[in-house]
Design a protein around this motif. Structure first.
Motif, short mmCIF file in Angstrom:
data_model
loop_
_atom_site.label_atom_id
_atom_site.label_comp_id
_atom_site.label_asym_id
_atom_site.label_seq_id
_atom_site.Cartn_x
_atom_site.Cartn_y
_atom_site.Cartn_z
N UNK A 120 13.56 -16.25 -9.27
CA UNK A 120 13.29 -15.53 -8.03
C UNK A 120 12.06 -14.68 -8.26
N UNK A 121 11.04 -14.91 -7.46
CA UNK A 121 9.78 -14.17 -7.58
C UNK A 121 9.62 -13.22 -6.40
N UNK A 122 9.36 -11.96 -6.70
CA UNK A 122 9.13 -10.95 -5.67
C UNK A 122 7.67 -10.52 -5.71
N UNK A 123 7.06 -10.44 -4.54
CA UNK A 123 5.68 -9.99 -4.43
C UNK A 123 5.63 -8.72 -3.58
N UNK A 124 4.98 -7.71 -4.11
CA UNK A 124 4.78 -6.44 -3.41
C UNK A 124 3.31 -6.31 -3.05
N UNK A 125 3.03 -6.04 -1.78
CA UNK A 125 1.66 -5.82 -1.32
C UNK A 125 1.58 -4.44 -0.66
N UNK A 126 0.62 -3.63 -1.08
CA UNK A 126 0.46 -2.27 -0.56
C UNK A 126 -0.91 -2.15 0.09
N UNK A 127 -0.94 -1.53 1.27
CA UNK A 127 -2.21 -1.29 1.95
C UNK A 127 -2.12 0.01 2.72
N UNK A 128 -3.15 0.86 2.58
CA UNK A 128 -3.18 2.14 3.28
C UNK A 128 -4.51 2.82 3.05
N UNK A 129 -4.61 4.07 3.46
CA UNK A 129 -5.84 4.83 3.27
C UNK A 129 -5.52 6.24 2.78
N UNK A 130 -6.43 6.80 2.02
CA UNK A 130 -6.36 8.19 1.56
C UNK A 130 -7.67 8.86 1.92
N UNK A 131 -7.58 10.01 2.60
CA UNK A 131 -8.76 10.82 2.86
C UNK A 131 -8.47 12.25 2.46
N UNK A 132 -9.50 12.93 1.95
CA UNK A 132 -9.31 14.31 1.53
C UNK A 132 -9.01 14.44 0.06
N UNK A 133 -8.15 15.36 -0.30
CA UNK A 133 -7.86 15.73 -1.69
C UNK A 133 -7.49 14.51 -2.53
N UNK A 134 -8.27 14.19 -3.58
CA UNK A 134 -8.01 13.00 -4.38
C UNK A 134 -6.79 13.10 -5.29
N UNK A 135 -6.18 14.28 -5.39
CA UNK A 135 -4.98 14.41 -6.22
C UNK A 135 -3.73 13.99 -5.46
N UNK A 136 -3.87 13.61 -4.19
CA UNK A 136 -2.75 13.03 -3.46
C UNK A 136 -2.33 11.72 -4.14
N UNK A 137 -1.05 11.37 -4.02
CA UNK A 137 -0.53 10.24 -4.79
C UNK A 137 0.26 9.27 -3.93
N UNK A 138 0.34 8.04 -4.42
CA UNK A 138 1.16 7.00 -3.80
C UNK A 138 1.77 6.16 -4.92
N UNK A 139 3.02 5.75 -4.74
CA UNK A 139 3.69 4.90 -5.72
C UNK A 139 4.62 3.95 -4.98
N UNK A 140 4.53 2.65 -5.30
CA UNK A 140 5.40 1.64 -4.70
C UNK A 140 5.91 0.73 -5.80
N UNK A 141 7.11 0.15 -5.60
CA UNK A 141 7.66 -0.73 -6.61
C UNK A 141 8.63 -1.73 -5.99
N UNK A 142 9.01 -2.71 -6.80
CA UNK A 142 10.07 -3.64 -6.43
C UNK A 142 10.87 -3.94 -7.70
N UNK A 143 12.20 -3.92 -7.58
CA UNK A 143 13.10 -4.18 -8.70
C UNK A 143 14.04 -5.33 -8.34
N UNK A 144 14.27 -6.19 -9.31
CA UNK A 144 15.25 -7.27 -9.19
C UNK A 144 16.32 -7.06 -10.24
N UNK A 145 17.54 -6.77 -9.80
CA UNK A 145 18.64 -6.43 -10.72
C UNK A 145 18.25 -5.31 -11.67
N UNK A 146 17.52 -4.34 -11.16
CA UNK A 146 17.16 -3.15 -11.94
C UNK A 146 15.99 -3.33 -12.87
N UNK A 147 15.35 -4.51 -12.86
CA UNK A 147 14.23 -4.78 -13.75
C UNK A 147 12.96 -5.01 -12.94
N UNK A 148 11.84 -4.54 -13.46
CA UNK A 148 10.59 -4.72 -12.74
C UNK A 148 9.39 -4.62 -13.66
N UNK A 149 8.39 -5.46 -13.38
CA UNK A 149 7.06 -5.31 -13.97
C UNK A 149 6.05 -5.14 -12.87
#
Length: 230
Positions: A120-149
Motif C-alpha cells: 500500500x503506497x500513500x502519497x502526500x502532496x502539500x501546497x500553500x503560501x507563506x507571507x511575512x515572518x519566515x519563522x512561521x512553520x508548517x508540518x504535514x505527514x502520513x502514517x500507515x499502521x504508525x509507520x512513516x517515511x
C-alpha cells in the motif's frame, strides 16, 4: 525570531494530531491564538464527517502595544486545509503573537479483492503560501499502521511511504497538517494560507506490486471515502 515561551501554549492543543485514534475513523480540527504569556482562544472540533474549527483573538495592553490572530482549520478524509494569520505592533514590550492550526484524519483501509502480494503506497502532496515572518512553520505527514517515511515541513512538496499488505489485513491511515503563523517580537505579521482552491495537504492511496506498478484492486475505506490513487 522564533517563539520561545509561547511555543508550548500554541501546540498544546495540537498534540493529539500526532496520535492515531483507536476509536474508529475520525476527523479533528484545531485552531488557537496565543501570546508569549497567555492563550487568547482555542477551538477543538472532532467528527466522523467533516470537521471545522476557527478562532480569533486579540490583545491590547493600553500602552500602544497590541496584537491579534485569526485561524481556521478544516478536515475531511484525504484533504486537510487551514488558514492562519498573526500581527502585532510593539513599542515597549518583548512578546510574540501567534496563530496555530491543526487538522487530521484517521481511516481504516482493507483490500478484499487482493489475491497476490502487494504494498500500500500513500502519497502526500502539500501546497500553500507563506507571507511575512519566515519563522512561521508548517508540518504535514502520513502514517500507515504508525509507520512513516513521509513528513514534510515545506509550503509546497510531496512524498510517499508504503508498507506490505495482504488479503484480510486492515491498515490504519493517519494524516495531519499543523501550521503556526508567528508575529514578533516587535511590529510584525505573517500569514499561512493552505485554504484556497487546490491548497492544503492531500492524500492518495494505491496498491502496487514489487515493481511499483499499480494493482487494479479497490481499496475499501471504513469512512466510505474513495481516495485518489495519485
Amino acid at each position: 525570531m522564533k517563539l520561545r515561551k509561547r511555543t508550548i501554549g500554541l501546540f498544546a492543543s495540537c498534540v493529539c494530531l500526532t496520535s492515531i485514534s483507536v476509536f474508529g475513523q475520525t476527523l479533528q480540527a484545531v485552531a488557537g491564538v496565543s501570546t508569549s504569556t497567555q492563550v487568547l482562544c482555542t477551538n477543538v472540533q472532532n467528527s466522523t464527517a467533516t470537521a471545522s474549527a476557527s478562532c480569533q483573538g486579540r490583545w491590547n495592553d493600553g500602552s500602544g502595544d497590541f496584537g491579534s490572530g485569526n485561524g481556521t482549520a478544516k478536515a475531511a478524509y484525504g484533504v486537510l486545509q487551514s488558514f492562519g494569520t498573526a500581527a502585532e505592533t510593539i513599542t515597549s514590550v518583548a512578546t510574540d503573537t501567534g496563530t496555530s492550526t491543526g487538522s487530521s484524519f484517521t481511516d481504516y483501509l482493507t483490500f478484499p479483492g487482493l489475491t497476490s502480494s502487494a504494498s500500500l503506497q500513500a502519497t502526500l502532496s502539500v501546497s500553500g503560501t507563506l507571507s511575512g515572518d519566515p519563522s512561521s512553520t508548517v508540518a504535514a505527514n502520513v502514517y500507515l499502521n504508525g509507520s512513516s517515511s513521509c513528513v514534510l515541513q515545506v509550503v509546497k512538496g510531496s512524498c510517499t511511504t508504503s508498507i506490505p499488505v495482504s488479503l484480510g489485513q486492515t491498515v490504519t491511515a493517519f494524516g495531519s497538517l499543523v501550521t503556526s503563523a508567528i508575529a514578533g517580537p516587535g511590529t510584525d505579521s505573517s500569514t499561512l494560507n493552505f485554504e484556497s482552491k487546490n491548497y492544503g495537504a492531500r492524500y492518495a492511496f494505491v496498491l502496487v506490486d514489487s515493481a511499483g506498478r499499480k494493482i487494479n484492486v479497490p481499496i475499501v475505506a471504513a469512512s466510505g471515502t474513495k481516495y485518489p490513487t495519485n
